[in-house]
Structures are given as structure tokens and as C-alpha cells.
Design an enzyme around this catalytic site. Structure first.
Site, PDB file in Angstrom:
ATOM      1  N   HIS A 304       0.857  -1.242  -0.094  1.00 14.86           N
ATOM      2  CA  HIS A 304       0.075   0.122   0.044  1.00 14.86           C
ATOM      3  C   HIS A 304       0.965   1.158  -0.007  1.00 14.86           C
ATOM      4  O   HIS A 304       1.735   1.541   0.893  1.00 14.86           O
ATOM      5  CB  HIS A 304      -0.907  -0.141   1.337  1.00 14.86           C
ATOM      6  CG  HIS A 304      -1.724   0.900   1.431  1.00 14.86           C
ATOM      7  ND1 HIS A 304      -3.121   0.936   1.432  1.00 14.86           N
ATOM      8  CD2 HIS A 304      -1.420   2.418   1.739  1.00 14.86           C
ATOM      9  CE1 HIS A 304      -3.770   2.024   1.506  1.00 14.86           C
ATOM     10  NE2 HIS A 304      -2.878   2.952   1.900  1.00 14.86           N
ATOM     11  N   HIS A 347      -0.016   3.948  11.546  1.00 15.71           N
ATOM     12  CA  HIS A 347       1.044   5.132  11.544  1.00 15.71           C
ATOM     13  C   HIS A 347       1.070   6.318  12.278  1.00 15.71           C
ATOM     14  O   HIS A 347       0.115   6.596  12.738  1.00 15.71           O
ATOM     15  CB  HIS A 347       1.017   5.478   9.821  1.00 15.71           C
ATOM     16  CG  HIS A 347      -0.147   6.310   9.416  1.00 15.71           C
ATOM     17  ND1 HIS A 347      -1.258   5.690   9.164  1.00 15.71           N
ATOM     18  CD2 HIS A 347      -0.497   7.690   9.290  1.00 15.71           C
ATOM     19  CE1 HIS A 347      -2.108   6.587   8.923  1.00 15.71           C
ATOM     20  NE2 HIS A 347      -1.429   7.809   8.642  1.00 15.71           N
ATOM     21  N   GLU A 353      -2.994  15.825   9.939  1.00 12.67           N
ATOM     22  CA  GLU A 353      -3.963  15.393   8.520  1.00 12.67           C
ATOM     23  C   GLU A 353      -5.328  15.557   9.162  1.00 12.67           C
ATOM     24  O   GLU A 353      -5.968  15.192  10.048  1.00 12.67           O
ATOM     25  CB  GLU A 353      -3.982  13.842   8.473  1.00 12.67           C
ATOM     26  CG  GLU A 353      -2.291  13.447   8.187  1.00 12.67           C
ATOM     27  CD  GLU A 353      -2.411  11.952   8.452  1.00 12.67           C
ATOM     28  OE1 GLU A 353      -3.485  11.315   8.476  1.00 12.67           O
ATOM     29  OE2 GLU A 353      -1.405  11.434   8.251  1.00 12.67           O
ATOM     30  N   TYR A 362     -15.381   5.691   3.793  1.00  7.24           N
ATOM     31  CA  TYR A 362     -13.946   5.620   3.778  1.00  7.24           C
ATOM     32  C   TYR A 362     -13.562   4.357   4.075  1.00  7.24           C
ATOM     33  O   TYR A 362     -14.145   3.682   5.130  1.00  7.24           O
ATOM     34  CB  TYR A 362     -13.285   6.963   4.633  1.00  7.24           C
ATOM     35  CG  TYR A 362     -11.811   6.930   4.650  1.00  7.24           C
ATOM     36  CD1 TYR A 362     -11.162   7.282   3.378  1.00  7.24           C
ATOM     37  CD2 TYR A 362     -11.116   6.567   5.751  1.00  7.24           C
ATOM     38  CE1 TYR A 362      -9.903   7.318   3.609  1.00  7.24           C
ATOM     39  CE2 TYR A 362      -9.788   6.719   6.006  1.00  7.24           C
ATOM     40  CZ  TYR A 362      -9.393   7.046   4.713  1.00  7.24           C
ATOM     41  OH  TYR A 362      -7.693   7.145   4.954  1.00  7.24           O
ATOM     42  N   HIS A 377      -6.012  14.069  12.781  1.00  4.11           N
ATOM     43  CA  HIS A 377      -4.847  13.138  13.431  1.00  4.11           C
ATOM     44  C   HIS A 377      -3.849  14.164  13.370  1.00  4.11           C
ATOM     45  O   HIS A 377      -3.154  14.273  12.215  1.00  4.11           O
ATOM     46  CB  HIS A 377      -4.795  11.902  12.427  1.00  4.11           C
ATOM     47  CG  HIS A 377      -6.199  10.957  12.511  1.00  4.11           C
ATOM     48  ND1 HIS A 377      -6.828  10.845  11.371  1.00  4.11           N
ATOM     49  CD2 HIS A 377      -6.657  10.685  13.640  1.00  4.11           C
ATOM     50  CE1 HIS A 377      -7.509  10.255  11.554  1.00  4.11           C
ATOM     51  NE2 HIS A 377      -7.827   9.842  12.961  1.00  4.11           N
ATOM     52  N   HIS A 383      -2.642   6.489  14.618  1.00  3.50           N
ATOM     53  CA  HIS A 383      -3.858   6.366  14.060  1.00  3.50           C
ATOM     54  C   HIS A 383      -4.029   5.338  12.982  1.00  3.50           C
ATOM     55  O   HIS A 383      -2.893   4.928  12.612  1.00  3.50           O
ATOM     56  CB  HIS A 383      -4.625   7.507  13.584  1.00  3.50           C
ATOM     57  CG  HIS A 383      -3.781   8.392  12.435  1.00  3.50           C
ATOM     58  ND1 HIS A 383      -2.812   9.304  12.821  1.00  3.50           N
ATOM     59  CD2 HIS A 383      -4.102   8.402  11.004  1.00  3.50           C
ATOM     60  CE1 HIS A 383      -2.253   9.741  11.604  1.00  3.50           C
ATOM     61  NE2 HIS A 383      -3.023   9.182  10.614  1.00  3.50           N
TER      62      HIS A 383
END
Ligand code: FE2
Length: 451
Positions: A304, A347, A353, A362, A377, A383
Site C-alpha cells: 500500500h 502510522h 492530517e 471511507y 490526526h 492512528h
């Protein structure tokens, strides 16, 4: 949009084709457009006398010596200096600027909000702006602010410009019209607009009520990200950004002009519409962009990539590769990666963010992050997927799957984002958001091969 849709008395240049009537394509192009024939000087900027008795005036969005300079030459009925008298401070208490560190508000945390609801109150673009977070310092032209707007009323004989910032507008509900000095932009959900610093405009409601998000960029302008090894195509393509053709109104009516300047608002009275630019040329202009033309690129075998792969626009900070703001889009796409945990991984980042949901669901948060809602975040706060998303993605049958009915975005900045009092106390904060990770299980028991 067709000509008969324009505000009464507004005269617009011909241009654009089909659904793009009224617009000219290309991000950062050097455009030229005139609403009356021969209004635009050719081969020079500043003739001794302009045609139609117009005044020539330059609007500079960069220092003269910036490379490349961004500026637009306008040919207008009156010079802008006639569009103001003395300024008087006014209060717009919900539109805040950085630094706005509220002593008893804790910005350290993972936060999520339901959509800010409409109320009975009639709100315009100016009174309906609700600041959620601020970062950096508006006085040193560093950082940003994120806002939600709730707009139910058109501005009437009322105009605005921000000397502080470029505004990136992301509608979520309703249709707005931005009548600007350089032309008219109609905007609906799934589109965005960029309104440059210093540009005068009036905002009208085409279909209300209107709710959406705004990223206020105090720093260097948004630009298209370098695509690197991706090459010359995909992501946001320059031709899909549209600048309006020239449009002007010759209207003498007592009006107000509101200016945002160093975080404060000032009002001045004028006797006419300041939207009196008959012709213009240059590369400093408002733009709209249809997010449905964004071509996402992703993993086609395994793993990803970082979300930077979905950057639509980036505003540099002066440190290469470290944005003042990235505007990132999570839209419909296929997921095909083999033997891969497909949603975003867990991460924590130096970047802060702020996300908003335009429509749909989402993938990392199947519940709770709803259209019109937001999450934050902040710098170095961990998170990632909630328990449902983790368990679902860990046990999914990894066939090719279309992520459909999804469009969320992120305003990401290198600076910490501070909550306003409105965000902490008035907006519908989900007090239990942090609990979405509480039920994540310990799976480790020391047994090799356990998954
Ligand atoms: Fe993140």
C-alpha cells in the site's frame, strides 16, 4: 452554464466549449480574455490610453522577481483604488486565523466530528465560515486554516477579498457561484475551486443550503505535484483545471467590500460593483477542477503506497518535499494487491492530517466518518484502521475489488493544527472516537506462524 444564467447586467466574454462554456482550460496557463471586443491591448500591457477608456492595472500574486512570476493584467472601468474608502474593523468571530492557540482547548488528540448542522440563522460566505483548525502564523505567511462553511444566503452588494490567503473550496452540499473580478465560477460537490489571494469576489447561492470545507493557505500557492517516476500523465492533469473567461458588471449601487488582512476583518463602503474588469491576461486567476477527472495511481501487485500518491495539489513550504499543505483525494478506485493489508496501515507522522468526507464510505473507517464529517490526526499522533476495518481487511478474500461510492480528502500540513473553540465546544465532536481502537486485540502469544 449558459449566458442567460449570469447575474443580471453581467457581460461575459465568449469562450469555452460545451459543458465548459465560460471557462478556459489549463493549470497555470497564461490566459487572455475580453468581454468586449478590442478591450485587451495587444503586444503590450500599458498603452498610453486603453480602449473604451479602461484603466490598466496589474494584480501580482508573487513578488515581481519570483520565478516564474504570477500576475494578471486587468483592464477595468475604475482602478481598484476607487473600490475602497477608509477601512473600519468588523468582527467575524467564527473565522479565526493562526496563531489561535486557545489555552483551555487541547489539540493533542485524535478527533472526529459529525457534520456541522445548519441552523435557522441566515448565513453568507462571510458570516457562515466556521474555523475548525489553524496552523502556523498568518502574519509570516506560513501555515493554514481549515474551515467548514454553512451558506444559505447570497452576498448582495457585498464583496470580499483575502489579503492573507489563497482559498481552496471543497463543496459537500449545495451549489455556489463565485462572481469574481476575473469571471464567474459555478461550483458543486465533487468539484473544487481555488481563489487566489487578493482577488475580489461575491458568493451567491445557486442551490442551498450549502455546506463544504475550505483550506485557507497562508503560504506559497498551490501547485501540481511533481509526478516523478509516474511520468507525464495521471493524477490531476493540467487541462482539467478551468479558469473563467472575463465577465464584468457596470453597476453603480452602494456596496461594501470586506477585506481579511492579517487575521482581521475590515469593511469599506463603495459606490459601485468592483467586478468591473472588462478584459484580462495573465497566469494569476481563479480555477475550478472536477475531482472526477482525478486519475488515481496505486499498487498493482502488493503493498500500500503512502497517501502522497493521491496528492491533487501541493503548496510548498520552502523545505523540499515537505509541504505547507497537501490536498489529497481518496476517491473511487480498484484495489487489487495480493497478500496485502489493503486499507491504510497504522502510522504516526510529523504531518498533521485533517480529513473530510464529501460522500460515501471511507475504507479505513466504515462507520462514524460520515459525509460532511471531519477527523483530525495531529502531528505525531498514532492512528489507523478501527477494529472492524482491521478485522475485515485481515480476513478478506483478496479478489479485485472496486472501492465505490467513496470520496474523502485530506488537508495535510507540516505544522500542528490547533483546534478553535468552535471545533472543541460548538461543533459536534464525537467524544467516543478514540474508542474505535479500544477493542483491537492482542493476538501475539509467542507461537510462531500464528496469524
Ligand atoms: Fe493518517
Amino acid at each position: 452554464m449558459t449566458t442567460h444564467d449570469l447575474p443580471k447586467g453581467m457581460i461575459r466574454a465568449p469562450g469555452g466549449l460545451g459543458p465548459h462554456e465560460g471557462y478556459m482550460p489549463g493549470f497555470g496557463n497564461d490566459f487572455e480574455t475580453e468581454a468586449l471586443p478590442g478591450a485587451l491591448p495587444q503586444g503590450m500591457n500599458s498603452p498610453q490610453k486603453c480602449n473604451y477608456g479602461l484603466y490598466g492595472e496589474q494584480l501580482s500574486g508573487t513578488a515581481f522577481t519570483a520565478n516564474p512570476p504570477e500576475r494578471t493584467w486587468t483592464y477595468r472601468i475604475r482602478p481598484s483604488v476607487k473600490h475602497s474608502t477608509r477601512y473600519a474593523r468588523i468582527d467575524l468571530p467564527f473565522w479565526q486565523s493562526a496563531p489561535n492557540v486557545v489555552p483551555d482547548v487541547t489539540s493533542l488528540g485524535q478527533y472526529r466530528w459529525d457534520p456541522v448542522p445548519y441552523t435557522e440563522e441566515r448565513l453568507t460566505w462571510l458570516t457562515g465560515m466556521r474555523t475548525m483548525t489553524t496552523a502556523g502564523d498568518v502574519n509570516t505567511q506560513v501555515g493554514m486554516a481549515s474551515h467548514v462553511y454553512l451558506v444559505t444566503e447570497s452576498m448582495v452588494d457585498s464583496y470580499f477579498f483575502s489579503a492573507d490567503s489563497e482559498l481552496l473550496v471543497v463543496p459537500q452540499e449545495g451549489r455556489l457561484r463565485f462572481c469574481t473580478e476575473l469571471g464567474v465560477i459555478d461550483l458543486e460537490p465533487r468539484e473544487i475551486a481555488i481563489l487566489p489571494r487578493g482577488l475580489v469576489y461575491r458568493v451567491e447561492v445557486l442551490d442551498g443550503p450549502c455546506r463544504g470545507f475550505v483550506c485557507e493557505n497562508y503560504g506559497q500557492k498551490f501547485e501540481l505535484p511533481a509526478r516523478g517516476p509516474i511520468g507525464a500523465n495521471c493524477l490531476a492533469n493540467p487541462r482539467d483545471f478551468k479558469a473563467p473567461v472575463a465577465a464584468f458588471e457596470d453597476r453603480e449601487k452602494p456596496s461594501t467590500l470586506t477585506v481579511k488582512w492579517c487575521g482581521q476583518f475590515h469593511e469599506t463602503g463603495i459606490g459601485q460593483s468592483p467586478l468591473d474588469v472588462v478584459a484580462w491576461h495573465g497566469n494569476y486567476a481563479p480555477l475550478k477542477y472536477d475531482l472526477r477527472t482525478y486519475c488515481p495511481v496505486g499498487a498493482v501487485l502488493f503493498d500500500h503506497p503512502d497517501p502522497s500518491i493521491f496528492t491533487v495539489l501541493t503548496a510548498p513550504s520552502g523545505v523540499p518535499g515537505t509541504a505547507n499543505i497537501d490536498f489529497v483525494l481518496f476517491r473511487e478506485r480498484w484495489t487489487v494487491a495480493e497478500d496485502t493489508f489493503r486499507p491504510p496501515w497504522y502510522h504516526k507522522n510529523i504531518m498533521s492530517e485533517l480529513m473530510g468526507n464529501i460522500y460515501g464510505q471511507y475504507d479505513a473507517k466504515p462507520k462514524g466518518f460520515v459525509p460532511g464529517g471531519m477527523s483530525l490526526h495531529n502531528m505525531m499522533l498514532p492512528h489507523g484502521p478501527d477494529r472492524n476495518a482491521f478485522e475485515g481487511a485481515s480476513n478478506a478474500d483478496l479478489k479485485a475489488e472496486k472501492l465505490d461510492n467513496t470520496m474523502s480528502f485530506m488537508f495535510e500540513t507540516r505544522f500542528p493544527q490547533h483546534l478553535t473553540r468552535f471545533a472543541a465546544e460548538d461543533a459536534p465532536l464525537q467524544d467516543d472516537y478514540i474508542d474505535c481502537w479500544a477493542s483491537l486485540e492482542k493476538k501475539f502469544d509467542g507461537t510462531p506462524g500464528r496469524k
